[in-house]
Design a protein around this motif. Structure first.
Motif, PDB file in Angstrom:
ATOM      1  N   CYS A  23       0.215  -7.636   0.897  1.00  0.00           N
ATOM      2  CA  CYS A  23      -1.058  -7.080   1.384  1.00  0.00           C
ATOM      3  C   CYS A  23      -1.231  -5.634   0.919  1.00  0.00           C
ATOM      4  O   CYS A  23      -2.327  -5.230   0.512  1.00  0.00           O
ATOM      5  N   GLN A  24      -0.150  -4.871   0.959  1.00  0.00           N
ATOM      6  CA  GLN A  24      -0.220  -3.477   0.528  1.00  0.00           C
ATOM      7  C   GLN A  24      -0.528  -3.396  -0.966  1.00  0.00           C
ATOM      8  O   GLN A  24      -1.313  -2.546  -1.416  1.00  0.00           O
ATOM      9  N   ASP A  39      -2.142  -5.679  -2.696  1.00  0.00           N
ATOM     10  CA  ASP A  39      -3.539  -6.116  -2.880  1.00  0.00           C
ATOM     11  C   ASP A  39      -4.497  -4.969  -2.601  1.00  0.00           C
ATOM     12  O   ASP A  39      -5.497  -4.789  -3.330  1.00  0.00           O
ATOM     13  N   LEU A  40      -4.226  -4.179  -1.561  1.00  0.00           N
ATOM     14  CA  LEU A  40      -5.088  -3.042  -1.261  1.00  0.00           C
ATOM     15  C   LEU A  40      -5.079  -2.025  -2.405  1.00  0.00           C
ATOM     16  O   LEU A  40      -6.136  -1.473  -2.764  1.00  0.00           O
ATOM     17  N   GLU A  41      -3.932  -1.780  -2.976  1.00  0.00           N
ATOM     18  CA  GLU A  41      -3.861  -0.850  -4.103  1.00  0.00           C
ATOM     19  C   GLU A  41      -4.596  -1.403  -5.321  1.00  0.00           C
ATOM     20  O   GLU A  41      -5.252  -0.653  -6.056  1.00  0.00           O
ATOM     21  N   ALA A  55      -8.270  -0.954  -4.785  1.00  0.00           N
ATOM     22  CA  ALA A  55      -8.657   0.431  -4.987  1.00  0.00           C
ATOM     23  C   ALA A  55      -8.792   0.758  -6.466  1.00  0.00           C
ATOM     24  O   ALA A  55      -9.660   1.550  -6.863  1.00  0.00           O
ATOM     25  N   GLN A  94     -15.456   2.867  -1.292  1.00  0.00           N
ATOM     26  CA  GLN A  94     -14.546   1.756  -1.066  1.00  0.00           C
ATOM     27  C   GLN A  94     -13.150   2.050  -1.625  1.00  0.00           C
ATOM     28  O   GLN A  94     -12.129   1.655  -1.049  1.00  0.00           O
ATOM     29  N   TYR A 121      -9.760   1.738   0.519  1.00  0.00           N
ATOM     30  CA  TYR A 121      -8.621   0.906   0.122  1.00  0.00           C
ATOM     31  C   TYR A 121      -7.351   1.743  -0.019  1.00  0.00           C
ATOM     32  O   TYR A 121      -6.254   1.327   0.396  1.00  0.00           O
ATOM     33  N   GLN A 122      -7.487   2.915  -0.616  1.00  0.00           N
ATOM     34  CA  GLN A 122      -6.315   3.775  -0.788  1.00  0.00           C
ATOM     35  C   GLN A 122      -5.754   4.230   0.558  1.00  0.00           C
ATOM     36  O   GLN A 122      -4.539   4.247   0.769  1.00  0.00           O
ATOM     37  N   ASP A 164      -6.109   2.652   3.472  1.00  0.00           N
ATOM     38  CA  ASP A 164      -5.497   1.507   4.148  1.00  0.00           C
ATOM     39  C   ASP A 164      -4.146   1.158   3.518  1.00  0.00           C
ATOM     40  O   ASP A 164      -3.198   0.773   4.228  1.00  0.00           O
ATOM     41  N   ALA A 165      -4.045   1.270   2.203  1.00  0.00           N
ATOM     42  CA  ALA A 165      -2.780   0.985   1.529  1.00  0.00           C
ATOM     43  C   ALA A 165      -1.697   1.966   1.963  1.00  0.00           C
ATOM     44  O   ALA A 165      -0.544   1.585   2.185  1.00  0.00           O
TER      45      ALA A 165
END
Length: 286
Positions: free
Chosen positions: A246-247, A249-251, A254, A262, A266-267, A269-270
């Motif tokens: 998940c981490q 995917d967030l990167e 981003a 956005q 994303y950054q 949240d990562a």
């Protein structure tokens, strides 16, 4: 009363009285006894044997003698606490046997140890080369204390600046094919959970010799049939892998988005998820 019956009663009484005196003296292990305690133990045992078989002398003579000898450890312990000289005399002192990877032969002879005795004790400590030892001494209890050279000592998580979960005792929830309810309740689990875990592992309850649950709620099984292999639980490792995915995917989101707002979300949240992963990693990667 027949002599043999009298010996039976006196023997039972001697054992009971000796048990009480032993409880009073303390519960040190044999290798931890001081010289005085060792001498007193032998003497009291001899008196107890004499009391059980000697029919002529009065019984209370032996009881008084045993009680007096029981007082000696207390007296010598009190004297040892008051004086280091007496403490060294009564309990002995430690002897250095290895220093900077070099065996001190004179000290080894002083303790009446051979080089085979020394190597045996080193192997018990998982040390197989004398050159790896910085310092080793024989304690007053007869134990060998070993300090490895820093370059040969095992690396600890603290030295690597790693956080690890505290070691906790697992609970045995299955013994000889029987589910134990009390350990299960201590973990907040029940029999239904155990049977579900056994079903997932494809194992019958009656084939389980030992089943233990760690603090993370993972069930480890040891079977009667040693030919059958049970895979170790993977739930915690799978959870860690899922969080890392998940981490990642967030990167990736981003990097791929062209919307600056956005991208920042994303950054952020990562980074927050990475902090969470760092906190729970010691619990998940056991």
């Amino acid at each position: 009363m027949p002599d043999w019956l009298m010996i039976v009663f006196r023997s039972i009484g001697a054992v009971a009285y000796l048990f009480i005196l032993t409880k009073i003296i303390g519960k040190r292990q044999i290798k931890q006894l001081t010289y005085i305690e060792y001498i007193v133990g032998i003497t009291i045992g001899s008196i107890a044997a004499f009391m059980a078989t000697e029919m002529d002398g009065p019984l209370y003579h032996s009881l008084i003698a045993m009680a007096i000898f029981t007082l000696f450890p207390y007296m010598f312990e009190w004297l040892a606490m008051k004086s280091k000289i007496l403490r060294d005399l009564f309990e002995g002192t430690s002897t250095v046997l290895i220093k900077d990877g070099k065996i001190l032969e004179d000290n080894l002879k002083k303790e009446r140890w051979t080089n085979e005795d020394l190597m045996e004790q080193l192997r018990i400590k998982n040390v197989f080369r004398v050159a790896d030892v910085e310092f080793a001494c024989m304690e007053t209890s007869g134990e060998l204390s070993v300090l490895l050279k820093s370059q040969n000592a095992p690396v600890t998580p603290q030295q690597l600046n790693l956080q690890v979960a505290p070691a906790e005792e697992p609970q045995s929830v299955i013994l000889d094919g029987v589910i134990m309810d009390e350990p299960l309740s201590n973990l907040g689990l029940n029999r239904r959970w155990v049977r579900m875990e056994l079903e997932k592992a494809g194992v019958a309850l009656e084939n389980v010799f030992l089943g233990q649950v760690d603090k993370g709620g993972q069930l480890y099984l040891d079977l009667y049939d040693d030919k059958l292999k049970v895979n170790a639980p993977q739930e915690l490792k799978l959870t860690y892998a899922q969080l890392k995915k998940c981490q990642a995917d967030l990167e990736m989101f981003a990097l791929s988005t062209k919307n600056e707002q956005q991208k920042r979300i994303y950054q952020r949240d990562a980074e927050e998820l990475q902090r969470v992963i760092d906190q729970v990693m010691p619990l998940l990667m056991r």
